[in-house]
Design a protein around this motif. Structure first.
Motif, PDB file in Angstrom:
ATOM      1  N   ASN A   9      -2.792  -9.937   9.298  1.00  0.00           N
ATOM      2  CA  ASN A   9      -3.597  -9.030   8.774  1.00  0.00           C
ATOM      3  C   ASN A   9      -3.630  -9.932   7.069  1.00  0.00           C
ATOM      4  O   ASN A   9      -3.956  -8.584   6.289  1.00  0.00           O
ATOM      5  N   ASP A  10      -3.053 -10.720   6.469  1.00  0.00           N
ATOM      6  CA  ASP A  10      -3.041 -11.395   5.506  1.00  0.00           C
ATOM      7  C   ASP A  10      -2.206 -10.674   4.736  1.00  0.00           C
ATOM      8  O   ASP A  10      -3.396 -10.065   3.423  1.00  0.00           O
ATOM      9  N   ARG A  11      -1.246 -10.060   4.770  1.00  0.00           N
ATOM     10  CA  ARG A  11      -0.828  -9.225   3.842  1.00  0.00           C
ATOM     11  C   ARG A  11       0.371  -9.277   2.715  1.00  0.00           C
ATOM     12  O   ARG A  11       1.396  -9.941   4.226  1.00  0.00           O
ATOM     13  N   TRP A  12       1.065  -9.294   2.544  1.00  0.00           N
ATOM     14  CA  TRP A  12       2.012  -9.057   2.207  1.00  0.00           C
ATOM     15  C   TRP A  12       2.836  -8.177   2.589  1.00  0.00           C
ATOM     16  O   TRP A  12       3.257  -6.814   2.005  1.00  0.00           O
ATOM     17  N   VAL A  13       3.948  -8.948   2.798  1.00  0.00           N
ATOM     18  CA  VAL A  13       5.292  -7.494   3.691  1.00  0.00           C
ATOM     19  C   VAL A  13       6.814  -7.878   2.747  1.00  0.00           C
ATOM     20  O   VAL A  13       7.121  -8.821   2.948  1.00  0.00           O
ATOM     21  N   ALA A  14       7.486  -6.245   3.067  1.00  0.00           N
ATOM     22  CA  ALA A  14       8.834  -6.903   2.411  1.00  0.00           C
ATOM     23  C   ALA A  14       9.881  -7.794   3.993  1.00  0.00           C
ATOM     24  O   ALA A  14       9.637  -7.048   4.695  1.00  0.00           O
ATOM     25  N   ARG A  15      10.578  -9.528   3.303  1.00  0.00           N
ATOM     26  CA  ARG A  15      11.028  -9.592   4.400  1.00  0.00           C
ATOM     27  C   ARG A  15      12.041  -8.504   4.678  1.00  0.00           C
ATOM     28  O   ARG A  15      12.625  -9.045   6.217  1.00  0.00           O
ATOM     29  N   HIS A  16      13.116  -8.272   3.720  1.00  0.00           N
ATOM     30  CA  HIS A  16      14.458  -7.633   4.265  1.00  0.00           C
ATOM     31  C   HIS A  16      13.809  -5.883   4.009  1.00  0.00           C
ATOM     32  O   HIS A  16      13.597  -4.788   5.561  1.00  0.00           O
ATOM     33  N   ASP A  68       4.030 -10.169 -11.114  1.00  0.00           N
ATOM     34  CA  ASP A  68       2.111 -10.187 -11.680  1.00  0.00           C
ATOM     35  C   ASP A  68       1.323 -11.164 -10.789  1.00  0.00           C
ATOM     36  O   ASP A  68       0.426 -10.455 -11.039  1.00  0.00           O
ATOM     37  N   ASP A  69       1.688 -12.171  -9.792  1.00  0.00           N
ATOM     38  CA  ASP A  69       1.411 -13.017  -9.220  1.00  0.00           C
ATOM     39  C   ASP A  69       1.300 -13.563  -7.801  1.00  0.00           C
ATOM     40  O   ASP A  69       1.447 -13.479  -7.483  1.00  0.00           O
ATOM     41  N   ARG A  70       0.227 -12.514  -7.672  1.00  0.00           N
ATOM     42  CA  ARG A  70       0.499 -12.831  -6.440  1.00  0.00           C
ATOM     43  C   ARG A  70       0.551 -14.013  -5.225  1.00  0.00           C
ATOM     44  O   ARG A  70       0.716 -13.885  -4.587  1.00  0.00           O
ATOM     45  N   ALA A  71      -0.657 -14.988  -6.338  1.00  0.00           N
ATOM     46  CA  ALA A  71      -0.370 -15.725  -5.061  1.00  0.00           C
ATOM     47  C   ALA A  71       0.578 -16.651  -5.715  1.00  0.00           C
ATOM     48  O   ALA A  71       1.106 -18.000  -4.657  1.00  0.00           O
ATOM     49  N   ARG A  72       1.911 -16.065  -6.041  1.00  0.00           N
ATOM     50  CA  ARG A  72       3.134 -16.794  -6.378  1.00  0.00           C
ATOM     51  C   ARG A  72       4.396 -15.881  -5.563  1.00  0.00           C
ATOM     52  O   ARG A  72       5.480 -16.490  -5.635  1.00  0.00           O
ATOM     53  N   TYR A  73       3.784 -15.199  -4.595  1.00  0.00           N
ATOM     54  CA  TYR A  73       4.836 -13.946  -3.533  1.00  0.00           C
ATOM     55  C   TYR A  73       5.736 -14.982  -3.611  1.00  0.00           C
ATOM     56  O   TYR A  73       6.682 -14.344  -2.812  1.00  0.00           O
ATOM     57  N   GLY A  74       5.287 -15.692  -2.751  1.00  0.00           N
ATOM     58  CA  GLY A  74       6.327 -16.487  -1.417  1.00  0.00           C
ATOM     59  C   GLY A  74       6.762 -16.956  -2.362  1.00  0.00           C
ATOM     60  O   GLY A  74       8.042 -17.331  -1.865  1.00  0.00           O
ATOM     61  N   GLU A  75       6.901 -17.724  -3.628  1.00  0.00           N
ATOM     62  CA  GLU A  75       8.519 -18.259  -4.461  1.00  0.00           C
ATOM     63  C   GLU A  75       9.049 -17.683  -4.650  1.00  0.00           C
ATOM     64  O   GLU A  75      10.425 -17.717  -5.187  1.00  0.00           O
ATOM     65  N   ILE A  76       9.266 -15.887  -4.229  1.00  0.00           N
ATOM     66  CA  ILE A  76      10.164 -14.421  -4.648  1.00  0.00           C
ATOM     67  C   ILE A  76      11.078 -14.562  -4.112  1.00  0.00           C
ATOM     68  O   ILE A  76      11.064 -14.792  -2.790  1.00  0.00           O
ATOM     69  N   ASN A  77      12.527 -14.820  -4.874  1.00  0.00           N
ATOM     70  CA  ASN A  77      13.781 -14.835  -3.237  1.00  0.00           C
ATOM     71  C   ASN A  77      14.483 -13.556  -3.672  1.00  0.00           C
ATOM     72  O   ASN A  77      14.157 -13.364  -5.144  1.00  0.00           O
ATOM     73  N   ALA A  78      15.013 -13.363  -3.354  1.00  0.00           N
ATOM     74  CA  ALA A  78      16.011 -11.746  -3.527  1.00  0.00           C
ATOM     75  C   ALA A  78      17.167 -12.046  -3.433  1.00  0.00           C
ATOM     76  O   ALA A  78      18.310 -13.022  -2.505  1.00  0.00           O
ATOM     77  N   ASN A  79      18.011 -10.996  -3.911  1.00  0.00           N
ATOM     78  CA  ASN A  79      19.917 -11.052  -3.272  1.00  0.00           C
ATOM     79  C   ASN A  79      19.361 -10.743  -2.403  1.00  0.00           C
ATOM     80  O   ASN A  79      20.182  -9.424  -2.496  1.00  0.00           O
ATOM     81  N   ALA A  80      18.962 -11.409  -1.035  1.00  0.00           N
ATOM     82  CA  ALA A  80      19.139 -10.307  -0.410  1.00  0.00           C
ATOM     83  C   ALA A  80      19.810 -11.372   0.519  1.00  0.00           C
ATOM     84  O   ALA A  80      20.070 -13.086   0.673  1.00  0.00           O
TER      85      ALA A  80
END
Ligand code: ASP
Length: 587
Positions: A443-450, A465-477
């Motif tokens: 669906n070409d959509r970002w979903v929450a991993r957790h 703020d930059d959709r192109a970089r969503y894949g780089e963001i990590n969580a304290n998960a």
């Protein structure tokens, strides 16, 4: 008084005493003029002896399998002892017997082993639960439950109940819904977890919350999934990831010691999500054995120079090439290798073949791709994989995600074949630094991993703020993983309205939709929400692991089958028209 003792209690020391027992007749064995009955209850089995004089009573009142009886008699030493059961030194010489209730012939044998098939035993679950293996599991579950409560109590946690009739909480599955009679046309959802409630409790100041609670997810069922399952759900305020990992590492250690007598030594190892994927091909690595993935090429990037000047299409065209060095299997026969090829070709694995390189004990190399690789090149490849003489290197090539998953499965399979996945060994670890988002490619959509309440790492918030970089963001998960199984997961949460709004927007939710669905939570964040985080552990799976078994079903008193049905109740079922009308489902 129905009984003076239970059926697992009598020993030689009680010989000579008069006792009263009550229980179920497991077997009735008649030998001419005398009879033996094995009397069973939750605690064990005791042999009853009906002498010649007492046999008459059995003629007047015949006892069949699973009859509930009460007997009086004297404890005596047995002539032929049974070392297999704790009561095996004695029997009770019967002086009186009452039948408390007769029983229909049970549809399967109710002993250690049963002759009943799965469905039949599920249909008569109340009979299956009389069997010792099930009883042991139920007892183990009770002990885990008690142990968890004891530990959390000493740490100042409150057990607080949260409602079941709620509005949807997104945890990535479909909701079960309940129609509301009083609000026609409207539905409650059953909680996929108490996630938002436990966060609200943090806003309320109950800084250490837990609950052993049912969660409901309408997912397609696999062997180890149930539509309703139990979580040990926890949340804490004024904590960082480190505090949570330490607290629940403590819980884990306590339960293992308490329930299994197993000491989990040292701090639990931690592995980043990225490393887990790189070296094990999945986010729940089984670290009972090594055999790590060797990344020869990944997502188009070559990591093993030897591959550069080899003219082998299967490799040059593949985005990813992964290998494992399987110890001591260089002597695999042609037949065994063919069988492995068939194994990787199965639809669940989905590869077109597996390349093998034998690192022979005499220092020579032999492979299924000898045509393309000189022996020197094979040697270089083996060195890159850290293979030893006697190892068999297995190589898979293809698209990144599929190949990584397939190699992860192949590694586990080889671990099984070599007996390296011993259930009496416990190797827990934390997997940390999960990505915040996951791309839903379809669906070409970002979903929450957790889930959408998980906070990005503070230093990466700007990337939102930059959709192109969503894949780089990590969580304290973080996930707690044991022997290749995820037994729990959690995260540090978002606790400020602006960031939560940003998160919903990133997930493609409009402002209005976010407000409509989660206005209550974001509103609460405006009234002094403390920083907080938590975790939930899967109770059913934890019990199965502690019991050394695969299936969670046998650790649940009344489970559903693979089609989500309760075959004993025959649920779900249709409801009548009156009920449908009352609920506004029919007019
Ligand atoms: N609610 C989460 C889950 O069910 C656990 C958590 O984040 O605490 O997976």
């Amino acid at each position: 008084m129905y009984r003076t003792h239970n059926c697992g209690e009598l020993r030689l020391a009680q010989a000579g005493s008069e006792v009263t027992l009550a229980g179920w007749a497991q077997t009735v064995r008649k030998f001419g003029s005398i009879t033996f009955i094995d009397l069973r209850d939750r605690y064990g089995v005791t042999q009853l002896y009906f002498s010649e004089q007492m046999n008459a009573i059995l003629d007047q009142k015949p006892v069949g399998r699973e009859y509930v009886i009460q007997v009086k008699g004297r404890v005596v030493e047995r002539a032929s002892k049974n070392a297999k059961i704790p009561t095996g030194d004695v029997e009770v010489e019967i002086t009186a017997m009452e039948i408390l209730n007769a029983a229909a012939t049970p549809p399967f044998t109710i002993e250690e082993e049963s002759d009943g098939g799965d469905e039949l035993r599920m249909k008569y679950r109340y009979l299956d639960l009389r069997r010792p293996p099930l009883k042991r599991n139920i007892e183990l579950r009770y002990k885990v439950n008690r142990s968890v409560r004891n530990y959390l109590d000493t740490q100042g946690f409150f057990d607080i109940e949260t409602p079941f009739l709620i509005r949807s909480t997104p945890e990535g599955a479909r909701d079960f819904v309940v129609p509301s009679r009083m609000n026609e046309g409207q539905f409650y959802a059953l909680p996929q977890s108490p996630q938002t409630f436990k966060q609200l409790l943090m806003v309320s100041g109950y800084d250490r919350y837990y609950q052993i609670v049912k969660c409901f997810r309408d997912e397609d069922l696999r062997a180890d999934r149930q539509p309703e399952f139990t979580q040990i759900d926890c949340e804490m305020s004024f904590v960082e990831q480190e505090d949570i990992l330490n607290m629940f590492e403590g819980l884990f250690r306590h339960v293992f010691k308490d329930v299994k007598g197993v000491e989990i030594a040292g701090a639990l190892p931690r592995m980043t999500f990225a490393d887990a994927m790189w070296y094990y091909g999945n986010d729940k690595p089984d670290i009972r054995f090594e055999m790590k993935l060797c990344n020869l090429k990944s997502a188009g990037k070559v990591y093993c120079d030897t591959l550069n000047d080899v003219d082998f299409k299967v490799f040059s065209e593949a985005a990813t090439i992964l290998a494992i060095a399987v110890p001591g299997t260089a002597e695999y026969t042609r037949k065994q290798l063919d069988e492995l090829t068939e194994w990787v070709k199965r639809p669940q694995i989905g590869m077109s073949g597996v390349v093998n390189v034998k690192c022979n004990a005499d220092g020579t190399y032999k492979s299924s791709v000898d045509k393309f690789f000189t022996e020197d090149k094979l040697k270089a490849l083996a060195a890159h994989c850290g293979a030893n003489a006697g190892d068999l290197i297995l190589v898979l090539a293809g698209a990144e995600a599929r190949t990584r998953k397939a190699m992860s499965e192949l590694r586990l399979e080889m671990g099984n074949r070599l007996g390296l996945r011993d259930n009496s060994i416990y190797k827990p670890l934390w997997v940390v630094d999960f990505p915040l988002f996951e791309l839903d490619e379809e669906n070409d959509r970002w979903v929450a991993r957790h889930h959408p309440f998980t906070s990005p790492k503070p230093e990466q918030i700007a990337l939102m703020d930059d959709r192109a970089r969503y894949g780089e963001i990590n969580a304290n998960a973080y996930d707690l993983v044991l022997n290749g199984t995820e037994i729990g997961g959690g995260s540090i949460r978002i606790f400020r309205r602006e960031l939560q709004e940003k998160m919903f927007a990133a997930l493609g939710m409009s402002k209005e939709e976010a407000q409509d669905k989660f206005g209550f939570l974001m509103g609460a964040f405006e009234y002094g929400a403390p920083p907080h985080g938590g975790i939930a552990l899967g109770m059913d799976r934890l019990c199965a692991l502690l019991g050394g078994q695969e299936s969670i079903r046998d650790f649940i008193a009344f489970p559903k089958n693979n089609a989500g049905r309760d075959v004993m109740l025959d649920a779900p079922s249709a409801i009548d028209d009156v009920q449908m009308k009352e609920l506004g489902l029919k007019h």
